[in-house]
Design an enzyme around this catalytic site. Structure first.
Site, PDB file in Angstrom:
ATOM      1  N   THR A 144       0.932  -1.149  -0.060  1.00  0.00           N
ATOM      2  CA  THR A 144       0.020  -0.043  -0.107  1.00  0.00           C
ATOM      3  C   THR A 144       0.953   1.700  -0.222  1.00  0.00           C
ATOM      4  OG1 THR A 144      -0.424  -0.808   2.507  1.00  0.00           O
ATOM      5  CG2 THR A 144      -1.908  -1.080   1.233  1.00  0.00           C
ATOM      6  N   GLU A 177      -9.068   1.487  -0.196  1.00  0.00           N
ATOM      7  CA  GLU A 177     -10.240   0.626  -0.933  1.00  0.00           C
ATOM      8  C   GLU A 177     -11.011   1.437  -1.468  1.00  0.00           C
ATOM      9  OE1 GLU A 177     -10.835   0.220   3.300  1.00  0.00           O
ATOM     10  OE2 GLU A 177     -11.187  -2.396   3.124  1.00  0.00           O
TER      11      GLU A 177
HETATM   12 MO1  MOS Z   1      -8.718  -4.362   4.333  1.00  0.00          MO
HETATM   13  S1  MOS Z   1     -10.539  -5.712   3.823  1.00  0.00           S
HETATM   14  O1  MOS Z   1      -9.417  -3.805   6.058  1.00  0.00           O
HETATM   15  O2  MOS Z   1      -7.609  -5.236   4.249  1.00  0.00           O
END
Ligand code: MOS
Length: 749
Positions: A474, A714
């Site tokens: 990430t 997300e």
């Molecule tokens: Mo995310 S589905 O909170 O890794």
């Protein structure tokens, strides 16, 4: 004259600081850590979906040269008795699965034995020789059957919002001149990160273990292992410095970490267990989901009623639940709205969180229904969304901390060229292909989680920042580096970020898109504290060049502290530390504002938003769909690291393409088993499926969350599949209400 300096910090387009280590192979993953005297464990997967083990014949397996042990429920060491010992930070209510707990089989491919050998090859071969007899019982894995017995989840979870009704939705729907009433379906999906779930347990002697695990939270695993095996936390160190993707599959402890640790304890040796790609389909997955949506509107397209009823799949031993039906009730201003959410239990492993759990399902399917109503009203689908958008959280009746969705609509539409769209389905063509343009709205939570970080400056001008956070691809390393650089004016190349180690300052699992903002804030606080200590040290420099300056009077630039009003008056960090007789300056701080959760203490809803625009080309003879363009305009507050932020949205969009067109885990209900458990048959988007993706971050001032940061791991997946489904309708006139939209569905429509 002030010297011109370039200071790295918020908004600096820094390349991923862990990138070189990753592409050169220097970065080690859980299955790659060397250990002396290492044993290889291979999991034997059970053959039935429900029943009991009646006999185990491991003689042939034990006869294979190099095999050391065949561990089953019969010979394993002691494990904790009560369910509560198996709870972790993220698991749902119920009775957590205990690998090798007893003879009971609860789901297909349940691990039933672990074969341990001196080589991987011997372990793998011997695993194929373990002969197990079962007494099978009738199972049900069919969601359609389970759905008939769906109920409310057995218990509440604090991150689940009950759908709060308003007005009289049933009556308003009955009275509405325009109605949409349809059912929408999403297939089961598996996370399928590149890196398989893997654990290397290093037996350190003296009762200590170091556990290299593929996880999103090393301290979550540490607490779990300590509790399950009755170990002291100080004897269990868990490390995950590099993780090859996870998408939620690494939130809960998975069974390989349990088995590897149990075997290490039994044999007092180091053990490695790596799941196969097939076994990656034997545990967590995104639930299968169905949503019945009813919308009512005035003839001009004003929404008057929202009814949203959802059912998602879970196991027979835990109630996994998500926020599915609430998103549209929050986002749209309809005066009458209600939602209903149930779970359907089937004989599989428990479903779980997968990138934007709940929203990726609930908002995506809902946004197809919204599109249907826009067409029913004869209103442009973008205009329809704008006119029904709510400035406040319409479900709770409270303001948003910030919501620049309208800006996202405008900037996304401009970049996409939406004004050139011709409204009628089947009206746009490119050669022999039909062309369609669709739009959808995305929404996700903007959360913050209590997190600690430490900063340590050494006399050579090097800064280390550290936290037990995770970087699952990430960009956490990069975010920590940028915020340290921003706060203390140290160039990124003189900063090292450490994470992925349970012995570092406390951090939650990497999830919910909260990590960048949460650990970033902790790093900022720790660096500020170091800065205050530096200022005190600088006061000891001969002649006191900074006078009696306070922290507000100074800035940290290029390894020096200097007066804001007179930058020529400056003290280098080295000078300050020498004057004070210090070799290091260190501080640890915790960011905790009681901000966990979706609603702040000031009663404001905190969400990220997006406007997703999709273009598809459809070859009508073959019914092949190509997603030729996506524009995703995101409102996520302040962007710390533009390059890794953009990558997060790109990744979310690619997964959204998978949700729209490819990803689907098929169950064979006779065997109760996911049958397409490989990449030949479980399709994820490949390079040829991914064309032009444009990411826009709109300017959004977020006053409540620390640093104005909302997080964006997300939001990129939410409703991307809806924009594509809506584009397919615009191209073909075929409304497919079941994702993924595969060729067979288009042929049949
Ligand atoms: Mo995310 S589905 O909170 O890794």
């Amino acid at each position: 004259m002030a010297t011109a300096t370039t200071k790295a910090g918020f908004g600096t387009a820094l390349s991923r600081v862990d990138g070189v280590a990753k592409v050169t192979g220097e970065a080690l993953y859980a299955a790659e850590y060397p250990a002396d005297n290492l044993l290889y464990g291979v999991v034997v997967s059970g053959a039935i979906a429900k029943g009991r083990i009646t006999a185990i014949d491991d003689a042939a397996a034990r006869a294979v040269p190099g095999v050391v042990e065949v561990m089953t429920h019969r010979n394993r060491p002691h494990i904790a008795f009560f369910d509560r010992s198996y709870r972790d930070e993220t698991g749902p209510p119920g009775s957590p699965f205990r690998p090798l707990g007893d003879d009971m089989i609860q789901f297909a491919m349940q691990p039933v034995a672990l074969v341990l050998a001196e080589t991987f090859e011997a372990a793998r071969y011997a695993a194929s020789l373990v002969d197990i007899d079962y007494a099978a019982e009738a199972h049900n894995t069919d969601f359609a059957v389970a759905r008939a017995n769906a109920t409310l989840p057995s218990k509440k979870r604090d991150n689940i919002q009950a759908p709060k009704p308003r007005g009289d939705a049933e009556q308003a729907f009955a009275d509405a001149p325009l109605k949409v009433s349809q059912e929408y379906h999403l297939a089961t999906e598996h996370h399928n990160p590149m890196e398989m779930h893997a654990t290397t347990v290093v037996w350190e002697g003296g009762g200590k273990i170091t556990v290299y695990d593929k996880t999103q939270g090393p301290q979550n695993i540490q607490a779990y292992l300590a509790s399950v095996f009755g170990l002291s936390k100080k004897d269990v160190q868990v490390r995950n410095p590099y993780v090859g993707g996870a998408f939620g599959s690494g939130l809960r402890p998975q069974y390989q970490v349990f088995l590897a640790t149990l075997a290490a304890k039994m044999l007092e040796r180091s053990v490695r267990v790596v799941l196969t790609r097939q076994q990656m389909f034997s545990h967590v997955h995104r639930p299968e989901a169905v949503q019945e949506v009813q919308l009512g509107a005035e003839t001009d397209g004003t929404l008057t009623a929202i009814i949203n009823k959802a059912v998602t799949s879970t196991s027979n031993f835990e109630d996994n639940m998500e926020n599915v039906v609430t998103w549209g009730m929050i986002n749209y201003a309809a005066p009458n709205a209600m939602g209903d959410y149930k779970v359907a239990r089937r004989d599989t492993y428990t479903s779980g969180d997968m990138r934007a759990p709940g929203a990726a399902t609930g908002m995506t399917l809902f946004e197809i229904a919204i599109d249907e109503m826009a067409y029913a009203a004869g209103v442009d689908p973008l205009r329809f969304r704008e006119m029904n958008d709510s400035d406040v959280d319409a479900m709770h009746g409270i303001p948003f901390s910030s919501k620049e969705l309208r800006k996202a609509y405008r900037e996304g539409a401009a970049a996409f060229g939406w004004d050139k769209r011709s409204p009628e389905p089947r009206s746009m063509k490119d050669g022999r292909e039909l062309v369609g343009w669709g739009v959808a709205t995305g929404i996700w939570d903007a959360m913050f989680s209590k997190t600690s970080a430490r900063a340590r400056l050494t006399a050579n001008g090097h800064l280390e920042v550290a936290s037990a956070a995770s970087d699952i691809g990430t960009g956490t390393y990069t975010v920590m580096t940028l915020l340290a650089a921003d706060t203390l004016g140290i160039p990124p190349e003189r900063i090292s970020a450490r994470l992925g180690d349970s012995s570092l300052p406390a951090a939650p699992v990497e999830g919910g898109s909260w990590m960048a903002g949460s650990v970033g804030y902790a790093v900022q606080l720790a660096c500020r504290a170091v800065g205050e200590k530096l200022l005190k040290a600088a006061a000891k420099v001969d002649g006191q060049p900074l006078g009696g300056a306070t922290i507000d009077d100074v800035e940290f630039v290029d390894g020096s502290v200097r007066l804001k009003t007179d930058p020529a008056k400056s003290v280098s960090f080295g000078e300050a530390m020498r004057a004070a007789g210090l070799t290091t300056i260190e501080a640890e701080e915790t960011g905790s504002e009681g901000l966990h959760g979706m609603i702040s203490q000031t009663r404001k809803a905190r969400n990220t938003h997006s406007a997703v625009f999709a273009e598809v080309h459809v070859d009508e003879e073959l019914n092949v769909v190509r997603v030729t363009r996506i524009v995703n305009a995101v409102a996520a507050g302040r962007i710390i690291s533009p390059k890794t932020a953009r990558s997060q949205i790109l990744g979310g969009v690619v997964m959204g393409i998978g949700m729209a067109l490819h990803e689907e885990s098929f169950l064979d209900h006779r065997l109760g088993r996911f049958m397409n458990h490989n990449f030949a048959e479980y399709h994820v988007p490949a390079n040829a499926d991914v064309h032009d993706i444009q990411v826009i971050f709109v300017d959004e001032q977020e006053p409540e969350l620390p640093m104005g940061v909302k997080g964006l791991g997300e939001i990129g997946i939410v409703s991307t599949a809806a924009a594509i489904a809506n584009a397919i309708y615009h191209a073909t006139g075929k409304r497919i209400r079941s994702l993924p939209i595969t060729i067979d569905k288009l042929l049949a429509a």
